[in-house]
Write a protein that holds these residues in place. Structure first.
Motif, short mmCIF file in Angstrom:
data_model
loop_
_atom_site.label_atom_id
_atom_site.label_comp_id
_atom_site.label_asym_id
_atom_site.label_seq_id
_atom_site.Cartn_x
_atom_site.Cartn_y
_atom_site.Cartn_z
N SER A 26 31.45 30.65 -10.70
CA SER A 26 30.49 30.62 -11.79
C SER A 26 30.34 29.19 -12.32
O SER A 26 29.23 28.75 -12.62
N ASN A 61 27.57 39.47 -13.75
CA ASN A 61 28.06 40.60 -14.53
C ASN A 61 28.96 40.12 -15.65
O ASN A 61 29.73 39.17 -15.48
N THR A 62 28.90 40.80 -16.79
CA THR A 62 29.78 40.50 -17.92
C THR A 62 30.26 41.80 -18.54
O THR A 62 29.79 42.89 -18.20
N LEU A 109 24.42 38.21 -17.74
CA LEU A 109 24.28 36.87 -18.31
C LEU A 109 23.42 36.03 -17.38
O LEU A 109 23.78 35.79 -16.23
N LYS A 138 22.07 36.49 -22.62
CA LYS A 138 22.43 37.85 -22.21
C LYS A 138 21.21 38.76 -22.27
O LYS A 138 20.43 38.71 -23.22
#
Length: 270
Positions: free
Chosen positions: A8, A83-84, A92, A108
């Motif tokens: 990331s 993904n969060t 995100l 988001k």
């Protein structure tokens, strides 16, 4: 390329050196999938031309979504969604900086339900019209333009806008929700993977009536069939088609459309 911690950060590094300049999105686009379905690549086409941009799903249907600024995955990154949240169902979005020397844009996407109505919401900076006397207290100044943060939402619909795409009768419309900074972030308390609202269908009709006059800026719908490998059709409309909302907004509109499509594909392919 996965989108865990180190990966990331690497994506953020690449996007930090990317630019919104030169991002040209056709007013009407079609989303096509790789014929094998196993390579997890999606292509944005202008009508039946060669791909304009390519989305890569490096971890399959349930992972990150990466947009490359050209027809292949060898082109530089232009945007990413990871993904969060504890369940991994949050979203995100990371976009290139608005201008030189600035940080990448991160936002988001929030999901919620009002009865039968699905809503996906996000905020993004848009240019402030250069009008004499317009209040710019909440604006931020870049090296090229003045912007303010506005909120937009994708709403499921069976309206005329979607029917005009000549695809499935049910689809989504993107509309303007809030044009002032405090209102744009008014829903920051939503969980990114919010549970379904149990207020019933009456809540959906009430919500739709409340926003009935909001301008629709883009629409998309799933393709009628998969024989042509076409997955969906997308179109900018009204102010969304003029370019006045800027490159960051246009890119966010397209990336969020594909992310919503990806989320619902996860249900189908389970």
């Amino acid at each position: 390329m996965a989108m865990g911690g180190a990966e990331s950060k690497e994506a953020d590094r690449q996007l930090r050196s990317a630019s919104l300049n030169g991002v040209i999105l056709p007013s009407s686009m079609e989303l096509f999938f790789d014929p094998s379905w196993s390579k997890f690549k999606l292509h944005l086409l202008h009508s039946f031309s060669e791909p304009v941009y390519t989305f890569n799903l490096p971890e399959g249907w349930w992972g990150s979504l990466i947009l490359h600024g050209g027809p292949t995955v060898d082109h530089p990154l232009l945007a990413a969604v990871r993904n969060t949240g504890e369940s991994g169902t949050g979203n995100l979005v990371t976009l290139p900086p608005l201008g030189p020397g600035q940080e990448v844009l991160k936002e988001k996407m929030s999901r919620r339900r009002k009865g039968w109505m699905e809503i996906w919401s996000f905020a993004v900076p848009v240019p402030v019209p250069d009008r004499a006397g317009e209040e710019k207290v909440t604006a931020t100044t870049t090296t090229t333009t003045t912007t303010r943060v506005e909120r937009f939402e994708w709403v499921s619909t069976r309206g005329k806008e979607v029917k005009d795409l000549h695809e499935w009768g049910r689809g989504w419309k993107l509309r303007r929700v809030a044009t002032t900074y405090p209102d744009a972030h008014a829903d920051k308390g939503w969980d990114e993977d919010d549970e379904d609202d149990d207020e019933g269908d009456a809540a959906a009709y009430e919500y739709e009536e409340l926003h009935a006059d909001n301008e629709v800026l883009a629409v998309w719908a799933d393709a009628k069939g998969l024989k042509s490998r076409k997955a969906a059709k997308f179109e900018f409309v009204n102010s969304g088609a003029t370019g006045e909302l800027g490159e960051a907004w246009a890119l966010m509109a397209v990336v969020s459309f594909v992310r919503v499509w990806q989320r619902y594909m996860q249900i189908i392919v389970v």
